[in-house]
Design an enzyme around this catalytic site. Structure first.
Site, PDB file in Angstrom:
ATOM      1  N   HIS A  32       0.884  -1.114  -0.101  1.00  0.00           N
ATOM      2  CA  HIS A  32       0.031   0.010   0.042  1.00  0.00           C
ATOM      3  C   HIS A  32       0.963   1.212   0.064  1.00  0.00           C
ATOM      4  O   HIS A  32       0.468   2.275   0.438  1.00  0.00           O
ATOM      5  CB  HIS A  32      -1.181   0.182   1.094  1.00  0.00           C
ATOM      6  CG  HIS A  32      -2.162  -0.851   1.080  1.00  0.00           C
ATOM      7  ND1 HIS A  32      -3.221  -0.686   0.288  1.00  0.00           N
ATOM      8  CD2 HIS A  32      -2.281  -2.263   1.545  1.00  0.00           C
ATOM      9  CE1 HIS A  32      -4.308  -1.869   0.375  1.00  0.00           C
ATOM     10  NE2 HIS A  32      -3.448  -2.627   1.104  1.00  0.00           N
ATOM     11  N   THR A  33       1.931   1.406  -0.494  1.00  0.00           N
ATOM     12  CA  THR A  33       2.848   2.291  -0.587  1.00  0.00           C
ATOM     13  C   THR A  33       2.811   2.827  -2.131  1.00  0.00           C
ATOM     14  O   THR A  33       3.312   4.043  -2.361  1.00  0.00           O
ATOM     15  CB  THR A  33       4.604   1.971  -0.197  1.00  0.00           C
ATOM     16  OG1 THR A  33       4.590   0.799  -0.687  1.00  0.00           O
ATOM     17  CG2 THR A  33       4.663   1.783   1.125  1.00  0.00           C
ATOM     18  N   SER A  66     -12.234 -18.104 -22.033  1.00  0.00           N
ATOM     19  CA  SER A  66     -11.336 -18.374 -20.866  1.00  0.00           C
ATOM     20  C   SER A  66     -11.599 -19.733 -20.217  1.00  0.00           C
ATOM     21  O   SER A  66     -12.634 -20.169 -20.231  1.00  0.00           O
ATOM     22  CB  SER A  66     -12.075 -17.518 -19.662  1.00  0.00           C
ATOM     23  OG  SER A  66     -11.568 -17.904 -18.438  1.00  0.00           O
ATOM     24  N   SER A 123      -2.005 -11.159  -7.911  1.00  0.00           N
ATOM     25  CA  SER A 123      -1.895 -10.310  -9.088  1.00  0.00           C
ATOM     26  C   SER A 123      -2.349 -10.872 -10.298  1.00  0.00           C
ATOM     27  O   SER A 123      -1.753 -10.711 -11.383  1.00  0.00           O
ATOM     28  CB  SER A 123      -0.560  -9.454  -9.212  1.00  0.00           C
ATOM     29  OG  SER A 123      -1.158  -8.139  -9.087  1.00  0.00           O
ATOM     30  N   SER A 124      -3.369 -11.853 -10.356  1.00  0.00           N
ATOM     31  CA  SER A 124      -3.877 -12.409 -11.504  1.00  0.00           C
ATOM     32  C   SER A 124      -4.608 -11.348 -12.359  1.00  0.00           C
ATOM     33  O   SER A 124      -4.535 -11.416 -13.560  1.00  0.00           O
ATOM     34  CB  SER A 124      -4.988 -13.358 -11.242  1.00  0.00           C
ATOM     35  OG  SER A 124      -6.058 -13.095 -10.364  1.00  0.00           O
ATOM     36  N   ASP A 169       1.726  -3.869  -9.576  1.00  0.00           N
ATOM     37  CA  ASP A 169       1.586  -5.172 -10.038  1.00  0.00           C
ATOM     38  C   ASP A 169       1.793  -5.409 -11.534  1.00  0.00           C
ATOM     39  O   ASP A 169       2.527  -6.308 -12.083  1.00  0.00           O
ATOM     40  CB  ASP A 169       0.056  -5.740  -9.719  1.00  0.00           C
ATOM     41  CG  ASP A 169      -0.181  -5.561  -8.490  1.00  0.00           C
ATOM     42  OD1 ASP A 169       0.731  -5.488  -7.430  1.00  0.00           O
ATOM     43  OD2 ASP A 169      -1.521  -5.687  -7.849  1.00  0.00           O
ATOM     44  N   TYR A 219     -10.411  -1.038  -0.339  1.00  0.00           N
ATOM     45  CA  TYR A 219      -9.025  -0.451  -0.980  1.00  0.00           C
ATOM     46  C   TYR A 219      -8.887   0.854  -1.320  1.00  0.00           C
ATOM     47  O   TYR A 219      -8.151   1.766  -0.855  1.00  0.00           O
ATOM     48  CB  TYR A 219      -8.739  -1.299  -2.509  1.00  0.00           C
ATOM     49  CG  TYR A 219      -7.229  -1.089  -2.900  1.00  0.00           C
ATOM     50  CD1 TYR A 219      -6.134  -1.738  -2.655  1.00  0.00           C
ATOM     51  CD2 TYR A 219      -7.187  -0.029  -3.959  1.00  0.00           C
ATOM     52  CE1 TYR A 219      -4.875  -1.502  -3.120  1.00  0.00           C
ATOM     53  CE2 TYR A 219      -6.023   0.379  -4.681  1.00  0.00           C
ATOM     54  CZ  TYR A 219      -4.786  -0.557  -4.062  1.00  0.00           C
ATOM     55  OH  TYR A 219      -3.677  -0.278  -4.781  1.00  0.00           O
TER      56      TYR A 219
HETATM   57  C1  GLA Z   1      -2.888  -4.410  -4.905  1.00  0.00           C
HETATM   58  C2  GLA Z   1      -2.814  -3.201  -5.849  1.00  0.00           C
HETATM   59  C3  GLA Z   1      -1.252  -2.770  -5.867  1.00  0.00           C
HETATM   60  C4  GLA Z   1      -0.977  -2.243  -4.603  1.00  0.00           C
HETATM   61  C5  GLA Z   1      -1.201  -3.609  -3.516  1.00  0.00           C
HETATM   62  C6  GLA Z   1      -0.723  -3.276  -2.193  1.00  0.00           C
HETATM   63  O1  GLA Z   1      -2.350  -5.556  -5.500  1.00  0.00           O
HETATM   64  O2  GLA Z   1      -3.180  -3.569  -7.391  1.00  0.00           O
HETATM   65  O3  GLA Z   1      -1.206  -1.540  -6.734  1.00  0.00           O
HETATM   66  O4  GLA Z   1      -1.235  -1.317  -3.853  1.00  0.00           O
HETATM   67  O5  GLA Z   1      -2.575  -3.967  -3.798  1.00  0.00           O
HETATM   68  O6  GLA Z   1       0.365  -3.015  -2.040  1.00  0.00           O
END
Ligand code: GLA
Length: 383
Positions: A32-33, A66, A123-124, A169, A219
């Protein structure tokens, strides 16, 4: 929409021009940075979404299949439809953003198969977006570079999926490098590959199997809270443009005007940025013990100050302390479910996974799943 199109433009597993392999990512530290213009330390992993592409003989008819959803999405380029299923939003998002940049896209077929768990914090979403963008860029020779692909994929997520995500991501998925983590400055977008040979230790992911898909509201809320905190800080300190410019002392002077929730969020971000810098140093010095401690601190911050953890994640992190050959553990990604990331000695993996799975099942009645991840190369194409 005329479904008979699918028969005509059906993508098959055998006939395609090339295949794009689009990896997921782990984030070692710096959570979350990214959307706070801070630092992150992700790596692409050896698990990919694979997308087979071919042109078809039409100027505007597209068909995307898919395998995981066993579903085909058919559309024409001159009238992009509203997505009916969540995964279709990614397709529409990427195609729309590409069409903003180029007029050269024509009819295509795409077949998608995934070796990445969906909604698990690896991060799919970014893998799918960047894989689609890379494939269409290649298929129609659009001439986009890797950063164009990263940024348009992020815009697709903002504008069509609704998560106001940072850049981490998409960046990690596209620019990953084997055996390396990537230290990214999300403000300048400068980055450095950091060698990551941690043997005999390894990266172990424990999947809570609690889906975090519905958390994008929370988020975006965190993002807004950080922005609200920054606005207050800017009023007090002229030179501040991001939370990175702020010390704990400066933050404390604004505590009352921002309220306790916003204060906690900002305080977490300021500490986390420092942890990333310390972790990079620890990795360079091969000090994995120190690295592991920083991971535990990050988890505490995410759980107590940023409040994006959940009981299942907290349990796994706490349980990890029962294994002395495990150096660090924390929730990874956006939060509210998904995976924990653990640094553990390879010899301990089997027995630890057995024990933690049993304990987790007894507590939550949910089956845990696990896999090891290797820092790997970013998006690549095979013929
Ligand atoms: C998700 C978001 C990223 C990032 C993370 C937390 O994966 O897609 O951009 O903010 O959360 O670090």
């Amino acid at each position: 929409m005329d479904n008979s199109l699918y028969k005509k433009y059906s993508p098959t597993t055998n006939t395609y021009q090339f295949m794009v392999h689009s990896p997921g990512r782990v984030n070692l530290i710096g959570e979350h940075t990214d959307y706070n213009n801070g630092y992150v330390l992700p790596a692409a992993i050896d698990r990919t979404i694979d997308l087979k592409f071919s042109r078809n003989d039409s100027s505007n008819k597209c068909s995307v299949y898919s395998k995981q959803y066993n579903s085909t999405f058919i559309f024409t380029l001159d009238e992009l439809p509203k997505a009916k299923n969540p995964w279709e939003r990614f397709v529409i998002g990427v195609v729309s953003e590409l069409m903003e940049l180029s007029e050269n896209i024509q009819g295509f077929d795409c077949f998608i198969d995934s070796y990445l768990p969906i909604g698990s914090g690896v991060s799919s979403s970014a893998a799918l977006e960047c894989g689609l963008a890379t494939g269409l860029n290649e298929l129609f020779e659009l001439g986009l570079n890797q950063w164009d692909i990263i940024k348009l994929s992020q815009r697709a997520e903002h504008n069509f999926v609704g998560t106001q995500c940072g850049i981490m991501d998409q960046f990690a998925s596209v620019l990953g490098k084997e055996d390396h983590a990537m230290f990214l400055d999300c403000k300048t977008l400068e980055f450095e590959y950091i060698p990551m040979s941690i043997r005999p230790y390894c990266l172990l992911l424990l999947n809570t199997n609690v889906d975090h898909e519905l958390s994008s509201g929370a988020y975006n809320k965190r993002r807004n809270e950080c922005e609200a905190g920054l606005d207050v800080l800017k009023e007090h300190f002229e030179h501040v443009s991001t939370l990175r410019d702020v010390t704990k002392e400066m933050l404390d002077t604004c505590a009352e005007s921002m309220g306790s929730t916003v204060y906690k969020r900002c305080s977490y971000v300021i500490e986390e940025n420092q942890r990333v810098l310390d972790a990079v140093q620890a990795l360079k010095n091969n000090n994995l013990k120190e690295f592991g401690n920083l991971m535990y601190e990050t988890h505490k911050g995410l759980s107590e100050k940023y409040e994006v953890s959940c009981p299942e994640l907290d349990f796994l992190v706490e349980y990890s302390r029962t294994e002395s050959r495990l150096l660090g553990s924390r929730m990874m990604g956006g939060g509210f479910g998904g995976c924990t990331l653990n640094i553990i000695h390879s010899d301990a993996v089997e027995s630890f996974v057995q024990d933690v799975s049993k304990a987790y099942y007894e507590k939550f009645n949910i089956q845990l799943s696990s896999f090891q991840a290797l820092p790997s190369q970013g998006t690549f194409i095979t013929k």
